[in-house]
Design a protein around this motif. Structure first.
Motif, PDB file in Angstrom:
ATOM      1  N   ARG A  22       0.831  -1.207   0.000  1.00 47.89           N
ATOM      2  CA  ARG A  22       0.000   0.000   0.000  1.00 47.89           C
ATOM      3  C   ARG A  22       0.872   1.267   0.000  1.00 47.89           C
ATOM      4  N   VAL A  25       2.280   1.665  -3.453  1.00 50.55           N
ATOM      5  CA  VAL A  25       1.286   2.183  -4.409  1.00 50.55           C
ATOM      6  C   VAL A  25       1.086   3.673  -4.169  1.00 50.55           C
ATOM      7  N   GLN A  26       0.962   4.035  -2.912  1.00 47.21           N
ATOM      8  CA  GLN A  26       0.760   5.455  -2.595  1.00 47.21           C
ATOM      9  C   GLN A  26       1.945   6.308  -3.047  1.00 47.21           C
ATOM     10  N   THR A  29       1.974   6.582  -6.810  1.00 45.23           N
ATOM     11  CA  THR A  29       0.939   7.501  -7.299  1.00 45.23           C
ATOM     12  C   THR A  29       1.356   8.950  -7.058  1.00 45.23           C
ATOM     13  N   ARG A  30       1.885   9.200  -5.882  1.00 46.72           N
ATOM     14  CA  ARG A  30       2.334  10.566  -5.560  1.00 46.72           C
ATOM     15  C   ARG A  30       3.439  11.002  -6.523  1.00 46.72           C
TER      16      ARG A  30
ATOM     17  N   VAL B  12      -9.410   7.913  -1.124  1.00 52.51           N
ATOM     18  CA  VAL B  12      -9.400   7.582   0.303  1.00 52.51           C
ATOM     19  C   VAL B  12      -8.255   6.622   0.591  1.00 52.51           C
ATOM     20  N   TYR B  13      -8.138   5.574  -0.287  1.00 53.00           N
ATOM     21  CA  TYR B  13      -7.109   4.540  -0.092  1.00 53.00           C
ATOM     22  C   TYR B  13      -5.695   5.148  -0.177  1.00 53.00           C
ATOM     23  N   LEU B  14      -5.534   6.043  -1.153  1.00 52.62           N
ATOM     24  CA  LEU B  14      -4.177   6.545  -1.404  1.00 52.62           C
ATOM     25  C   LEU B  14      -3.780   7.715  -0.514  1.00 52.62           C
ATOM     26  N   PHE B  15      -4.756   8.542  -0.166  1.00 50.80           N
ATOM     27  CA  PHE B  15      -4.362   9.775   0.524  1.00 50.80           C
ATOM     28  C   PHE B  15      -5.006   9.986   1.892  1.00 50.80           C
ATOM     29  N   THR B  17      -6.631   7.749   4.143  1.00 47.64           N
ATOM     30  CA  THR B  17      -6.272   6.800   5.214  1.00 47.64           C
ATOM     31  C   THR B  17      -4.846   6.292   5.015  1.00 47.64           C
TER      32      THR B  17
END
Lengths: 187, 264
Positions: A22, A25-26, A29-30, B12-15, B17
């Protein structure tokens, strides 16, 4: 696996990338949205020179990969990318060396040896593009304890060097200056 | 509607939480230095330490019988590294470390042909001969910021060796001549102050490794020099690695601190 790597665990080279899936992925994406400066690896880290050197680092290496990052090797980098171990030692190929044994020509085209000890001069070998002969007297990384012959006829044949590249037993003297480590040295 | 829900869920998933973000590869906030600025600091430290080695170890050592040789690593040769090879040892240490700082030495008239400049390095050295100023450029294929700094003949040992060596293409070097250049590479155009400190620490570790390698080699000499607090100007002896590094740090620490403070 390549010759000598048969007993290695996958994780010996393929190490988990930092963070959870996770987080990766975050972060990815950022990065794509321009909210982060540097990209991240997903799943596993990219395998790099440091992973090879963790077992194969040798202080006396005649051709350490880092030297090829110097600007003057730009032309050689375009053709054979010698700044990366995997350019010559592509893994999962079932071989030892994955390039043809005539790559010396990319850097040694203007070779000049003073007091040349060889019966057929190095200048002649270069002039006649006999690049397959180089490795008959000089092993690339200098890890084999050997004295170069002074007669070209005594050199290891290019056929044997070629077979060695493919995975056959080494035609160079058996004694090594420094065998590869059995476990990574960077833990 | 479905697409909108999907975007909302992803947001929501990425930013919203999100767990703690992964740190940037170039960590450290606050003031940043350009690659050129930090490489200038590194080059100044390298020049000072190599001058110390060339004058106080090689120059003084030759007068008391210590030998320095291009084949110094060979077991049967009782010799230490020439200054150019001392730099190569530093370079090797850097390559083995975690920071991606590259260091190379070259010239348009090198003793060893493998150090012959060509392409942009040869052009930069030619320009340097006109004004003595460093040069920098970007290597697009390997994405490395590159800076070159003048390498000047600082000790008689440099000039004498290069003028007398049978493979030297030039035999009229004088003290103060621009003999070549150091080339430094780094993968980022700027660094935080903490990263700059890490680079400087890695470089100093390189000086330590290079000198320690020489001291280790002296253990194989048939006539081993005394290794302690004394320098070759006093006897057939060598300073320990600690003593050498203390002398080096005395020369480099203040200028480096001044350079860092001037960029606050």
């Amino acid at each position: 696996m390549n010759v000598g790597h048969g007993q290695l665990a996958c994780t010996g080279c393929h190490r988990a990338a930092p963070g959870t899936v996770r987080q990766q992925v975050q972060a990815g994406t950022r990065f794509l949205l321009g909210l982060r400066e540097t990209p991240v690896d997903f799943g596993f880290r990219k395998v790099e020179n440091g992973d090879c050197n963790a077992c194969h680092e040798r202080p006396f290496d005649r051709h350490p990969v880092f030297r090829f990052n110097e600007p003057r090797f730009a032309e050689a980098r375009k053709v054979i990318a010698p700044q990366q171990c995997v350019s010559c030692h592509r893994e999962h190929a079932g071989r030892r060396v994955t390039v043809q044994p005539e790559y010396c020509r990319h850097c040694h085209g203007e070779l000049h040896v003073k007091n040349d000890p060889l019966d057929v001069s190095h200048a002649t070998l270069v002039r006649e593009s006999l690049w397959l002969s180089c490795l008959g007297c000089h092993d690339f990384h200098g890890n084999h304890l050997m004295k170069s012959p002074t007669r070209l006829a005594d050199a290891i044949s290019s056929l044997r060097v070629g077979r060695y590249f493919q995975g056959d037993a080494s035609p160079y003297p058996r004694q090594l200056r420094m065998p590869a480590r059995q476990e990574r040295g960077d833990h | 509607m479905f697409l909108l829900s999907l975007v909302a869920m992803a947001t929501v998933y990425l930013f919203v939480t999100a767990p703690p973000p992964l740190p940037e590869a170039s960590a450290g906030g606050g003031k940043r230095l350009t690659a050129g600025e930090v490489l200038e600091i590194c080059a100044a430290e390298n020049a000072a330490v190599r001058e110390l080695y060339a004058k106080e170890v090689v120059g003084a050592g030759q007068k008391v019988g210590l030998r320095f040789d291009e084949n110094w690593e060979q077991l049967k040769i009782d010799a230490g590294p020439l200054p150019a090879l001392f730099l190569r040892e530093v370079s090797k240490s850097l390559a083995q470390g975690r920071v991606r700082l590259g260091l190379f030495l070259g010239s348009d008239n090198p003793v060893n042909k493998s150090n012959q400049f060509s392409g942009p390095q040869a052009d930069a050295l030619e320009e340097m001969r006109r004004d003595g100023e460093p040069r920098s450029f970007f290597m697009d294929d390997v994405k490395l910021y590159t800076a070159m700094f003048p390498d000047v003949a600082v000790a008689a040992a440099c000039v004498d060796c290069h003028n007398q060596h049978p493979d030297s293409p030039k035999r009229d070097w004088k003290l103060g001549d621009l003999m070549g250049a150091t080339t430094w590479t780094f993968p980022s155009n700027s660094v935080s102050v903490s990263e700059a400190l890490e680079l400087i620490a890695a470089l100093r570790n390189g000086f330590r490794d290079a000198y320690a390698h020489y001291i280790e080699k002296t253990k194989t000499f048939s006539s081993r020099p005394e290794v302690g607090k004394k320098w070759p100007s006093q006897c057939y002896c060598l300073p320990t690695t600690e003593t050498f590094m203390q002398a080096a740090e005395l020369r480099i620490s203040k200028p480096t601190l001044d350079r860092l403070l001037s960029r606050r």
